[in-house]
Motif scaffolding. Structure first.
Motif, PDB file in Angstrom:
ATOM      1  N   ASP A   3       9.720  88.485  39.967  1.00 24.92           N
ATOM      2  CA  ASP A   3       8.343  88.056  39.648  1.00 24.92           C
ATOM      3  C   ASP A   3       7.574  89.925  38.997  1.00 24.92           C
ATOM      4  O   ASP A   3       7.560  90.262  40.788  1.00 24.92           O
ATOM      5  CB  ASP A   3       7.163  87.694  40.253  1.00 24.92           C
ATOM      6  CG  ASP A   3       5.726  87.556  39.862  1.00 24.92           C
ATOM      7  OD1 ASP A   3       5.606  88.082  39.093  1.00 24.92           O
ATOM      8  OD2 ASP A   3       4.956  87.577  40.902  1.00 24.92           O
ATOM      9  N   TRP A   4       7.396  90.249  38.317  1.00 27.49           N
ATOM     10  CA  TRP A   4       7.019  91.565  37.772  1.00 27.49           C
ATOM     11  C   TRP A   4       5.537  91.601  37.731  1.00 27.49           C
ATOM     12  O   TRP A   4       4.846  93.440  37.849  1.00 27.49           O
ATOM     13  CB  TRP A   4       7.467  92.179  36.778  1.00 27.49           C
ATOM     14  CG  TRP A   4       8.919  92.235  36.596  1.00 27.49           C
ATOM     15  CD1 TRP A   4      10.075  91.769  36.193  1.00 27.49           C
ATOM     16  CD2 TRP A   4       9.284  93.405  36.777  1.00 27.49           C
ATOM     17  NE1 TRP A   4      11.200  91.524  36.224  1.00 27.49           N
ATOM     18  CE2 TRP A   4      11.421  93.678  37.425  1.00 27.49           C
ATOM     19  CE3 TRP A   4       9.246  94.647  37.354  1.00 27.49           C
ATOM     20  CZ2 TRP A   4      12.057  94.201  37.267  1.00 27.49           C
ATOM     21  CZ3 TRP A   4       9.890  95.900  37.057  1.00 27.49           C
ATOM     22  CH2 TRP A   4      11.385  95.303  37.538  1.00 27.49           C
ATOM     23  N   GLY A   5       4.905  90.871  38.159  1.00 27.19           N
ATOM     24  CA  GLY A   5       2.946  91.592  37.597  1.00 27.19           C
ATOM     25  C   GLY A   5       2.826  92.264  38.556  1.00 27.19           C
ATOM     26  O   GLY A   5       2.079  93.253  38.670  1.00 27.19           O
ATOM     27  N   HIS A  49       1.459  86.786  37.781  1.00 26.91           N
ATOM     28  CA  HIS A  49       2.508  86.470  38.224  1.00 26.91           C
ATOM     29  C   HIS A  49       3.440  87.235  36.444  1.00 26.91           C
ATOM     30  O   HIS A  49       2.579  86.242  34.928  1.00 26.91           O
ATOM     31  CB  HIS A  49       2.953  85.256  38.437  1.00 26.91           C
ATOM     32  CG  HIS A  49       2.428  84.875  39.973  1.00 26.91           C
ATOM     33  ND1 HIS A  49       3.302  85.528  41.096  1.00 26.91           N
ATOM     34  CD2 HIS A  49       1.797  84.164  40.545  1.00 26.91           C
ATOM     35  CE1 HIS A  49       2.919  85.161  41.276  1.00 26.91           C
ATOM     36  NE2 HIS A  49       1.744  83.877  41.277  1.00 26.91           N
ATOM     37  N   ILE A  50       3.902  87.992  36.539  1.00 23.65           N
ATOM     38  CA  ILE A  50       5.100  87.954  34.710  1.00 23.65           C
ATOM     39  C   ILE A  50       6.420  87.759  35.206  1.00 23.65           C
ATOM     40  O   ILE A  50       7.017  88.675  35.987  1.00 23.65           O
ATOM     41  CB  ILE A  50       4.773  89.519  35.018  1.00 23.65           C
ATOM     42  CG1 ILE A  50       3.163  89.698  34.202  1.00 23.65           C
ATOM     43  CG2 ILE A  50       5.507  89.964  33.467  1.00 23.65           C
ATOM     44  CD1 ILE A  50       2.789  91.551  34.373  1.00 23.65           C
ATOM     45  N   THR A  51       6.615  86.603  34.788  1.00 23.53           N
ATOM     46  CA  THR A  51       8.412  86.464  34.845  1.00 23.53           C
ATOM     47  C   THR A  51       9.448  87.441  33.836  1.00 23.53           C
ATOM     48  O   THR A  51       8.841  86.867  32.176  1.00 23.53           O
ATOM     49  CB  THR A  51       8.450  85.754  35.177  1.00 23.53           C
ATOM     50  OG1 THR A  51       8.815  83.816  34.113  1.00 23.53           O
ATOM     51  CG2 THR A  51       7.806  84.431  36.506  1.00 23.53           C
ATOM     52  N   THR A  52      10.204  87.035  34.049  1.00 24.82           N
ATOM     53  CA  THR A  52      11.427  87.655  32.738  1.00 24.82           C
ATOM     54  C   THR A  52      12.737  86.686  33.516  1.00 24.82           C
ATOM     55  O   THR A  52      13.149  85.822  34.338  1.00 24.82           O
ATOM     56  CB  THR A  52      12.216  88.747  33.219  1.00 24.82           C
ATOM     57  OG1 THR A  52      12.939  88.630  34.477  1.00 24.82           O
ATOM     58  CG2 THR A  52      11.034  90.113  33.296  1.00 24.82           C
TER      59      THR A  52
END
Length: 53
Positions: A3-5, A49-52
Motif C-alpha cells: 500500500d503506497w498511500g 490507499h494506493i495499491t500496486t
C-alpha cells in the motif's frame, strides 16, 4: 502488493512543509505538529490507499 498511500502522503507533506527547517528552531516544532496532524487526518480519518499490482 504494498500500500503506497501512506508513503506518498508522507513524502508530499514532508516536501511541502520543510522549507527553512534547518535554520529555524521554532519552525521545526510548528511544522512537525502540522505534519503529524495532516498525516493523521489523511491516513486514519480519510484512509488513503494506493495499491500496486
Amino acid at each position: 502488493m504494498g500500500d503506497w498511500g501512506p508513503v506518498v502522503i508522507a513524502v508530499v507533506l514532508f516536501v511541502l512543509l520543510t522549507p527553512g527547517l534547518l535554520f529555524h528552531g521554532v519552525s521545526i516544532l510548528v511544522h512537525s505538529i502540522i505534519y503529524f496532524a495532516l498525516v493523521a487526518v489523511f491516513l486514519i480519518a480519510i484512509g488513503v490507499h494506493i495499491t500496486t499490482g
